[in-house]
Motif scaffolding. Sequence first.
Motif: not given
Length: 574
Positions: A334, A448-449, A523-524, A527-529, A563-564
């Motif tokens: 983040r 992302k992961w 992850r939360k 999300e959406g970024r 989209n991860e």
Amino acid sequence: MKTKWCCWWLSTALITIYLQCGGVTSQNATCILVDDEIDLPFSEHKICHIPGNTSGITVVVKNVSMATQFATFQMHTRDKSLTGSLTRAPSTGTTMSSRSVGLDWIPTYAQDTMKVYVSSELKDGVPALFTALPYDAGINNSLAPVPGGCNQVFMLEDDPTLHINYDSGYQITTILFAAANVGYPRGEFEPVCDVSDSPRYRLEYDFYVRFLPLTDPSTSEVFTELKRMMTVEEIEKYGKKIKSFKHKDKPLITLMTYEGHGSIYNIIVKDPMSLHRKAAYVPVLSYACNMTPHHGYNNTDMHCQLSVTVDKGTILVYTFAALAGFVICYFGHRLFFLELFFFGALPFGFGFHMVFVANTSLSHIAISVLTALFGTIGGCAFMGSYWFFGREMPTMLLIALDTGLLFSSTLFFTPFGTLDVWHTTAAYGLTLMCGILIVPVVLILFPKWLFILSSAFWGSYMIIASFSYFLGGILQFIIINVVRRASVPGYEAAYLVTPFRVIDYTLVAMWPLLVLTGTLIQRKLVEGRPVMPPCPYKVRKNKRRPSSDEHDANTSPRRLEANENSSLLDNVIN
């Protein structure tokens, strides 16, 4: 009647607890000085209080059997030196001063009494553990080898004691011992040691270690642990075998040790030509701390505290590491540019630390300051490179390699890292690199992961490493051992010995939980970024140019899809 039964049961329980946990265990005989003489039967343990400034105590073993080939006398204290001698007037070849005194008593043909003379130069008295272990002729007159019987290095004529040298800078413990001699019949001359065809060259040695369960045990607990490393049977039962020696090997072993963690070392020597008869050297206790020698490696009083020395600078570093690890573990991706700074500082800091250690003689404090300085420069450089150029692939690759380093280092901290093959630098280096490359190969296609798992993995490690330091664990050495292996000359010869305790197992169990919670929270939060934000420099530069639809379409920065689950190839296609 019931009241009497309860009282009897309670008194029995209290006596049992006292015998198991109190000053003298039920396995130890009480020591009574009669005319400054201690009666010590063979194979019996006695704890005696030796007065200060005394030189007239005699330990006597009576009624020695004619079958006794030789005996090993042992005298141990927790942290003070006493002197033991086979002659009433101390001489160089028969006298030893140490916390662990070991003497080989070789009887003449008609001798039936063993005497050892004990003295102390301490102001105060000290409790000491005494024992004498006989070795008799076995089946078909098989004879046990004589530990230290071919001593050509130390002061005693026959020296069955292990000698310790500790390097406080890199926490390496070197243990040296004198070669043994083959057994020979009572009353005969010992076989010659210094000829090329000496029978002693057929002897084999096994090195064992036992870790003390507590960081700062009491004297009675130390004596109980020492007794478990005295005889061949108990060493094989309670000890952990580390290495085997043969005549072509140097009589020493180097270990990675951890300050304040008590260990007991001993060696079993066996003769394959004499029905595999075995004999044990004299165990030695070490807390992996510096001691000031008086007459050699082991002739010392302990000048270090039995608890780890408090270093305010180190406390500050680990406190900061715990706080930084918490932020990286739960908010790393983040806070993207903080994440970049962290993963850029790691390779620069470790790299320059290894350079300074290997090529300079700077102090530990100076190297630590320079490591922090160059780590900060590296973090700023890595963060600045993305700020100005916005290259996704090099950014992901470096973060993946950093995570691979921690993964590979953890693998080498397990029993996998104790294999003898890793003493070869080429094998160690290639395998370490293969472990590092596993992470890029697996996660480079899932950006992302990669970012989230890397932040959670490294951040959680910094948390448990900090707690490990403050609670007396050893998990902080997962990375330190790898850095030292790459920078300290001769470190490849050291054996990895990990004294895992309850606190270490607890922190190991917490580690995957921290990784899991950190992954879910990050992850939360993201999300959406987008996986990676646009290059700030290019965004600012584009804002300054005249806007037009065609110009904006041609110069807009590349962005990774949110989209991860998409692969890297899908992300980088415009």
